[in-house]
Scaffold this motif. Sequence first.
Motif, PDB file in Angstrom:
ATOM      1  N   VAL A  48      41.249  39.901  60.649  1.00  0.00           N
ATOM      2  CA  VAL A  48      40.564  39.368  59.467  1.00  0.00           C
ATOM      3  C   VAL A  48      40.521  37.846  59.570  1.00  0.00           C
ATOM      4  CG1 VAL A  48      41.074  41.286  57.911  1.00  0.00           C
ATOM      5  CG2 VAL A  48      42.756  39.462  58.188  1.00  0.00           C
ATOM      6  N   ALA A  49      39.375  37.277  59.225  1.00  0.00           N
ATOM      7  CA  ALA A  49      39.223  35.818  59.189  1.00  0.00           C
ATOM      8  C   ALA A  49      39.656  35.346  57.809  1.00  0.00           C
ATOM      9  CB  ALA A  49      37.782  35.428  59.473  1.00  0.00           C
ATOM     10  N   LEU A  50      40.649  34.465  57.759  1.00  0.00           N
ATOM     11  CA  LEU A  50      41.206  34.023  56.486  1.00  0.00           C
ATOM     12  C   LEU A  50      40.832  32.586  56.152  1.00  0.00           C
ATOM     13  CD1 LEU A  50      44.744  35.640  56.881  1.00  0.00           C
ATOM     14  CD2 LEU A  50      42.779  36.536  55.614  1.00  0.00           C
ATOM     15  N   VAL A  51      41.116  31.665  57.063  1.00  0.00           N
ATOM     16  CA  VAL A  51      40.758  30.255  56.867  1.00  0.00           C
ATOM     17  C   VAL A  51      39.711  29.902  57.911  1.00  0.00           C
ATOM     18  CG1 VAL A  51      41.589  27.887  56.727  1.00  0.00           C
ATOM     19  CG2 VAL A  51      43.109  29.771  56.086  1.00  0.00           C
ATOM     20  N   GLU A 151      29.256  34.371  48.196  1.00  0.00           N
ATOM     21  CA  GLU A 151      29.815  34.108  46.876  1.00  0.00           C
ATOM     22  C   GLU A 151      29.843  35.392  46.053  1.00  0.00           C
ATOM     23  OE1 GLU A 151      29.071  31.265  42.946  1.00  0.00           O
ATOM     24  OE2 GLU A 151      27.782  31.091  44.721  1.00  0.00           O
ATOM     25  N   ASN A 152      31.017  35.697  45.490  1.00  0.00           N
ATOM     26  CA  ASN A 152      31.117  36.891  44.660  1.00  0.00           C
ATOM     27  C   ASN A 152      32.185  36.702  43.599  1.00  0.00           C
ATOM     28  OD1 ASN A 152      33.759  38.490  45.583  1.00  0.00           O
ATOM     29  ND2 ASN A 152      32.825  37.549  47.396  1.00  0.00           N
ATOM     30  N   LYS A 153      32.013  37.381  42.489  1.00  0.00           N
ATOM     31  CA  LYS A 153      32.891  37.200  41.335  1.00  0.00           C
ATOM     32  C   LYS A 153      34.264  37.836  41.529  1.00  0.00           C
ATOM     33  CE  LYS A 153      30.996  41.269  38.970  1.00  0.00           C
ATOM     34  NZ  LYS A 153      30.306  41.760  37.754  1.00  0.00           N
ATOM     35  N   ASN A 154      34.417  38.684  42.544  1.00  0.00           N
ATOM     36  CA  ASN A 154      35.694  39.356  42.771  1.00  0.00           C
ATOM     37  C   ASN A 154      36.701  38.491  43.533  1.00  0.00           C
ATOM     38  OD1 ASN A 154      34.834  41.792  41.527  1.00  0.00           O
ATOM     39  ND2 ASN A 154      33.769  42.382  43.397  1.00  0.00           N
ATOM     40  N   PHE A 155      36.257  37.380  44.086  1.00  0.00           N
ATOM     41  CA  PHE A 155      37.150  36.498  44.822  1.00  0.00           C
ATOM     42  C   PHE A 155      38.079  35.800  43.844  1.00  0.00           C
ATOM     43  CE2 PHE A 155      38.684  32.909  47.145  1.00  0.00           C
ATOM     44  CZ  PHE A 155      38.636  33.261  48.491  1.00  0.00           C
ATOM     45  N   ARG A 156      39.390  36.007  44.030  1.00  0.00           N
ATOM     46  CA  ARG A 156      40.385  35.416  43.127  1.00  0.00           C
ATOM     47  C   ARG A 156      40.820  34.048  43.665  1.00  0.00           C
ATOM     48  NH1 ARG A 156      45.027  37.507  43.084  1.00  0.00           N
ATOM     49  NH2 ARG A 156      45.637  36.930  40.969  1.00  0.00           N
ATOM     50  N   PHE A 157      40.511  33.022  42.917  1.00  0.00           N
ATOM     51  CA  PHE A 157      40.900  31.661  43.293  1.00  0.00           C
ATOM     52  C   PHE A 157      42.325  31.300  42.851  1.00  0.00           C
ATOM     53  CE2 PHE A 157      36.301  30.942  43.727  1.00  0.00           C
ATOM     54  CZ  PHE A 157      36.267  30.167  44.873  1.00  0.00           C
ATOM     55  N   ASP A 158      42.963  32.166  42.097  1.00  0.00           N
ATOM     56  CA  ASP A 158      44.270  31.840  41.535  1.00  0.00           C
ATOM     57  C   ASP A 158      45.233  31.375  42.623  1.00  0.00           C
ATOM     58  OD1 ASP A 158      42.869  33.071  39.575  1.00  0.00           O
ATOM     59  OD2 ASP A 158      44.398  34.506  39.020  1.00  0.00           O
ATOM     60  N   VAL A 159      45.996  30.349  42.302  1.00  0.00           N
ATOM     61  CA  VAL A 159      47.011  29.847  43.227  1.00  0.00           C
ATOM     62  C   VAL A 159      48.383  30.080  42.610  1.00  0.00           C
ATOM     63  CG1 VAL A 159      46.959  27.503  42.280  1.00  0.00           C
ATOM     64  CG2 VAL A 159      47.763  27.885  44.621  1.00  0.00           C
ATOM     65  N   PRO A 171      43.233  36.263  47.514  1.00  0.00           N
ATOM     66  CA  PRO A 171      41.886  36.476  46.971  1.00  0.00           C
ATOM     67  C   PRO A 171      41.512  37.939  46.749  1.00  0.00           C
ATOM     68  CG  PRO A 171      41.861  34.843  48.726  1.00  0.00           C
ATOM     69  CD  PRO A 171      43.213  35.489  48.761  1.00  0.00           C
ATOM     70  N   PHE A 172      41.996  38.838  47.633  1.00  0.00           N
ATOM     71  CA  PHE A 172      41.699  40.257  47.501  1.00  0.00           C
ATOM     72  C   PHE A 172      42.980  41.051  47.743  1.00  0.00           C
ATOM     73  CE2 PHE A 172      37.674  38.433  49.176  1.00  0.00           C
ATOM     74  CZ  PHE A 172      36.847  38.714  48.092  1.00  0.00           C
ATOM     75  N   PRO A 173      43.243  42.088  46.940  1.00  0.00           N
ATOM     76  CA  PRO A 173      44.499  42.842  47.096  1.00  0.00           C
ATOM     77  C   PRO A 173      44.612  43.577  48.418  1.00  0.00           C
ATOM     78  CG  PRO A 173      43.032  43.906  45.502  1.00  0.00           C
ATOM     79  CD  PRO A 173      42.437  42.569  45.805  1.00  0.00           C
ATOM     80  N   SER A 174      43.490  43.870  49.074  1.00  0.00           N
ATOM     81  CA  SER A 174      43.522  44.627  50.317  1.00  0.00           C
ATOM     82  C   SER A 174      43.611  43.735  51.558  1.00  0.00           C
ATOM     83  CB  SER A 174      42.273  45.510  50.423  1.00  0.00           C
ATOM     84  OG  SER A 174      41.092  44.721  50.343  1.00  0.00           O
TER      85      SER A 174
END
Length: 382
Positions: A48-51, A151-159, A171-174
């Motif tokens: 998976v590509a993360l950064v 861009e999608n609304k499901n991406f969690r920006f929370d830090v 960003p995603f639980p999976s």
Amino acid sequence: MSLPLNKETEWLETDGLGGFASGTTRGLRTRRYHALLVSATTPPTGRVALVSGLEAWLEMEMGNFPLTSQMYFPGVISPNGTADIDAFDLVPWPRWTYRLPYGMTLEHELFMPKGRSAVALSWKLSDPRGQIKLKVRPLLSVRDYHSLQHENKNFRFDVEVMDDKRLEWAPFPSFPTISAYYNGHYLHQPDWYRQFLYEREEERGLDYLEDLAAPGIFEWDLSQKKAVLLFASHAPGRAPEWSGGQSEQLHESLQAEEVKRRKAFPDAAALSADSYFVKRGKGVSLIAGYPWFTDWGRDTFVSLRGMGMALGRLGEARQILLEWAKAISQGMVPNRFPDSGEAPEYHSVDASLWYVIAVYDYLRVSRQEGAFSKKDWKEFQE
């Protein structure tokens, strides 16, 4: 080893797990596979590509000084910070040297520590004149490495600020959690950067536009100290390998460890070959190539004689042969283990023949070297 500065010449760092970092010497990303942190969730598969990259710049008295370049649709490069790169070196790992005003120089380098799903970055300024701030905005993709992010609304920006100088994004639980270790300051400022253009994907006739998530900005005073930033990934719910608060010491420790490890190789060819030996289960496998391939049967056993036996890596050659033996079915060696971890695929005419040749060569060389015992022979028979 100096390399030409352009968007065609590419560099590669690997983590020994199937993950990697890659890019061009000029700093422009031209492929979907160019990223700072690609992790293998089921080593060496499940990448998976993360950064994907960074937006970096200096803030000085005379104004801002960009350090990175991005290509956006329909081919616009903005900013053009990499135009001021003076040199790129590959030894012991990727290092860029920038020319700055008033005779100052900036060195930016990165490396992946062996056996860890992480990438370590640093920036060091020589002869600073006045206060100079470095600001870095990470660009996250968080996707299968063959795919593209939009861009999608499901991406969690929370830090989540875990402890001093360490934070996490999930960003995603999976997908794996991304940890950042740093010796500066962080300002949470979520945003989307849209329509990055990847030229090599366009040439291949594939989708070539991507949006990347920018959660915030890291900041350092380079006139005071070297900037250190380390990204690492771990499975959701699992504890990270390192705690925060000691980012500089962690970077120095990993750096010293990697310098020692890489210097132990007799030449550049042996060091390069090491990038293709990866973890599989409790053993070792030999990867077919980056960025697309994992471990393929015929590729592994065609190359094992040169990269394993000829280079004296008999212990790893033995592990590879035994690891693949577990997957033999009706006399057939699998041609490949799919990325997503499904059952191996048996569709190669000659993979089994190359396996037999590799076993023969291993037995011949190991006996010549006196590295083969009766116990080894019994294990192979079983």
